[in-house]
Structures are given as C-alpha cells and as structure tokens.
Write an enzyme that holds these catalytic residues in place. Structure first.
Site, PDB file in Angstrom:
ATOM      1  N   ASP A   7      -7.214 -14.851   0.390  1.00 34.30           N
ATOM      2  CA  ASP A   7      -8.363 -15.180  -0.465  1.00 34.30           C
ATOM      3  C   ASP A   7      -9.382 -16.012   0.317  1.00 34.30           C
ATOM      4  O   ASP A   7     -10.592 -15.756   0.310  1.00 34.30           O
ATOM      5  CB  ASP A   7      -7.911 -15.896  -1.749  1.00 34.30           C
TER       6      ASP A   7
ATOM      7  N   ASP B  44      -6.578  -3.091   4.190  1.00 35.79           N
ATOM      8  CA  ASP B  44      -7.420  -2.076   3.541  1.00 35.79           C
ATOM      9  C   ASP B  44      -8.649  -2.752   2.936  1.00 35.79           C
ATOM     10  O   ASP B  44      -9.790  -2.330   3.137  1.00 35.79           O
ATOM     11  CB  ASP B  44      -6.588  -1.394   2.445  1.00 35.79           C
TER      12      ASP B  44
ATOM     13  N   TYR C 298       0.817  -1.226   0.000  1.00 35.06           N
ATOM     14  CA  TYR C 298       0.000   0.000   0.000  1.00 35.06           C
ATOM     15  C   TYR C 298       0.847   1.270   0.000  1.00 35.06           C
ATOM     16  O   TYR C 298       0.330   2.364  -0.064  1.00 35.06           O
ATOM     17  CB  TYR C 298      -0.903  -0.019   1.248  1.00 35.06           C
TER      18      TYR C 298
ATOM     19  N   LYS D 116      -0.397 -14.122   2.569  1.00 34.89           N
ATOM     20  CA  LYS D 116      -0.434 -14.909   1.329  1.00 34.89           C
ATOM     21  C   LYS D 116       0.926 -15.574   1.181  1.00 34.89           C
ATOM     22  O   LYS D 116       1.619 -15.451   0.163  1.00 34.89           O
ATOM     23  CB  LYS D 116      -0.761 -13.968   0.149  1.00 34.89           C
TER      24      LYS D 116
END
Ligand code: NAD
Length: 369
Positions: A206, A230, A124, A173
């Site tokens: 996910d 976010d 980010y 992840k």
C-alpha cells in the site's frame, strides 16, 4: 543469422498491434521467420481449447515468442490463458520496464524503473472455490514457496547487476500476511545480503503505491509477488505514459515470451486505433534478448523520435493533457508505418536528449515507510 520465432497474435487489438511489430521487425533487416499460432478466442473456435498444445510446443521449440494480449472473460468462461501459459512453461519472471518514453506525455518524466513480478504462484493463480452452495462466500488460496521467492528475488538482483542499477525494493504485505508475506520478506532479506553493492529496501504494497505516485524517480528495480506485481506494473505504466507504451517480457529457463502490459482492449478491436508502441517495444526487448543490439537500438530510437515529433501518433499520445500541442490522432497502422520508415534512417551516433533519465543519484536508505 536468422531466427524462427513464435507469434501469438492474441485477441482484441492483439492482431493489429502484433502486425505493427512485424512491420517494424521487417524494417530492421533481422531475418525472422514467424511461426504463427493461435491462443485465446480463435483457438477455442478452431480447436475447443484456448491454449492448444501446438502453442506450447511451438514456444518450447523456438525458445522465443512475441505475444499479443489474450482476453480472459470476467467471472465465467475459460481460465486465464495467460496464467496457464506462464505456469505450463514455468515463465516465472515477468519483467516490465516503465520508462518515461512519452516525454511531455507523462506527468512523471523521470520514471525509469523495472517491475519484476513472480509469475507462477501466489494470489494470481486463480485457486479458488465457493464455500457454500448458495455462493454467499468464496475462498482463494495463495501459495507462496521459498523456491519461487528465492528464484524471482535472485533474478531481480542479477538484473540490477547486469543493467547497472543500484537499488532493489522488495514489496510485500508481511505485516498482515504473516506467513506468505513473511516468507517473501525473509527470502528478500537473505538474498539482499548476497548483493552488498546494491541498495536493498522494503515497502509494504500500500505504501509502495503511494510512494510511486509521489516520487517514482527514487525507485529502480522493484521485486514482488504475482498479484502485487500485476497491479504495480499497470500503475508504473501509467506513470511512464500509459498502457499504450508499456512493454513486458516473461522469462523462464531458456525461454522468453514478450508481451505488452496491456490487455486486449476489446472496445478498440478491429478499429485500427490502438497504440502499437507497447508491442513494438516488446520487439525491442526481444531483439535485445537475441543480442541484435543495433536492431533493438534502432527500434527504440525510431519509436522515441516518432513519439517526440508528434506528427503520426495514436489517439492516446495525441490527447490534450498528453501533449501541450494536441494533434489529430493517427491510426495504429499509420504509426507503425512511420516507425518502420524511420528504423533504417535513425542516427544512432546522436545521443538522445535524455529519453531515459539516469536513476536518482542520491538514494536515501532511510526513505519513509
Ligand atoms: P486493457 O489493458 O485491455 O485496456 C484498458 C484500457 O487501456 C483500454 O480500454 C484502453 O483505453 C487502454 N489501452 C490498453 N491498451 C491500449 C493500447 N495499445 N493503445 C491505446 N489504449 C490502450 O485492460 P482490460 O480492459 O482490463 O482487459 C481487457 C482484456 O484483456 C481482459 O479480458 C483481460 O483479462 C485481458 N488482459 C490480458 C493481458 C495479457 O494478455 N497479458 C493483460 C491484461 C489484460
């Protein structure tokens, strides 16, 4: 006790929702002197900079700020003021509670969780460049450090301990991001071992999204990196009733800035239409941070009663689908006045009929991944 607090009205709907929060703050009787400073579009017009030093100096001096959203143009224009503010003040912990305050207005009335997002590094940060002159390829750099990972994960476990929450989920992840993701995963596992009384588990980002939509009541505190946080905090705001009711806080060492999850919603700017609740619940968190417990309880209770009475609510809480009994929408300022009117009147001795349901009592550590 009186307080001097920095107020950043922000862009778009920011001035309207921060005015609403100020009105409610006045009704609490807590003596607050607001030091208003501009960041974003108005600051550019006045000083040429979207984040003038005066804003940073004011927050450093007062230690606490209430902030409206600030616009970040897509693709061009200035760098995100929000990212710069977090990095320059080292506001590393973005804490976003998702409580199903809207009652029948949410499809997931048992949602009561907190997203803890690392706010200073990772994908980010906007460290990117074009790879070639023709702009046919681009590259983003994601820096994840052990120091920042340890710090945010410790923050999440300490928060869980303080708030009597029993379950922290680390989200990453690591299967694909084999360095940055794995670093965060290792930091999570090592920190979790220091909090044996708290159930710790992990999800891939996910899978986390899917699990949250299926059974949000099984999650309690979620800790993750900047971009995943976010995205997850908007998802969780949706579970809990929408962006209009989702507050947030940014914490650094001895500094706190309270800002809603939502952005500046430019299409509603100046229309007195936006839901003021997210910003008013930021005030609730701010009062709690100042240890003004009764005032913060009064604000929460007044918001809760106003939403549940469904007489004076903004468009997002009045829509069919959000209520069994659609009502004519009120303005942002009318809803703020109604909440402020209730603040001194609410009866704190009456328990609320389960506004914040307890965390699911049985948490299965072997939840599918
Ligand atoms: P947004 O949150 O501003 O708006 C998305 C939609 O959510 C709106 O169109 C509206 O339908 C709804 N919404 C948001 N807040 C609402 C409220 N208080 N009441 C009722 N409905 C509300 O997101 P966006 O359109 O993606 O972003 C607009 C701008 O805000 C962008 O420039 C973005 O960068 C910025 N932004 C700032 C912050 C921040 O300051 N912390 C956070 C997110 C986005």
């Amino acid at each position: 006790m009186s307080y001097r607090i920095t107020l950043i009205p922000g862009d778009g709907i920011g001035p309207e929702v921060t005015a609403a929060a100020r009105l409610v703050a006045e009704a609490t009787g807590v003596a607050i002197e607001w030091e208003t400073v501009e960041a974003g579009e108005k600051a550019i017009a006045a000083t040429g900079s979207p984040l003038p030093d005066a804003v940073l100096d004011s927050i450093r001096r007062n230690r606490v700020a209430l902030k409206g959203p600030i616009t970040t143009p897509i693709g061009s224009g200035f760098r995100s003021v929000n990212v710069a503010l977090r990095q320059q003040l080292d506001l590393y912990a973005s804490v976003r509670p998702a409580r199903a305050i809207a009652g029948e207005g949410t499809r997931f009335p048992e949602t009561n969780l907190i997203v803890v997002r690392e706010a200073t590094e990772g994908l980010y940060s906007g460290i990117e460049h074009w790879v070639d002159r023709d702009h046919t390829a681009a590259e983003t750099v994601s820096v994840i450090t052990r120091k920042a990972s340890d710090r945010i994960i410790r923050f999440a476990f300490e928060l869980a301990r303080r708030e009597h929450r029993r379950h922290v989920t680390g989200v990453h992840k690591a299967n694909i991001m084999k360095t940055t993701g794995a670093l965060f995963q290792t930091a999570f596992r090592e920190m979790a071992s220091k909090y044996p009384e708290i159930l710790a588990d992990e999800r891939l980002i996910d899978n986390m999204c899917m699990q949250l939509v299926k059974k949000p009541e099984e999650y309690d505190v979620i800790v993750t990196t900047n971009l995943f946080g976010d995205i997850l905090s908007d998802l969780c705001a949706g579970l809990a009733g929408g962006l209009g009711v989702a507050p947030g806080a940014l914490y650094g060492e001895g500094l706190a800035v309270f800002e809603p999850v939502h952005g500046s919603a430019p299409k509603y700017a100046g229309q007195d239409k936006a839901d003021p609740v997210a910003e008013i619940l930021c005030l609730e968190l701010l009062l709690r941070y100042l240890d003004e417990k009764e005032a913060s309880d009064r604000v929460f209770r007044a918001v809760w009663e106003t939403i549940h009475e469904k007489k004076v609510v903004t468009y997002d809480l009045a829509l069919p689908g959000y209520t069994m009994r659609p009502v004519p929408p009120s303005s942002c300022s009318a809803m703020a006045r109604e909440i402020a009117r209730k603040v001194p009147l609410v009866d704190l001795s009456e328990p609320l009929p389960a506004p914040l349901p307890p965390v699911a009592s049985a948490i299965d550590p072997s939840l599918e991944t």
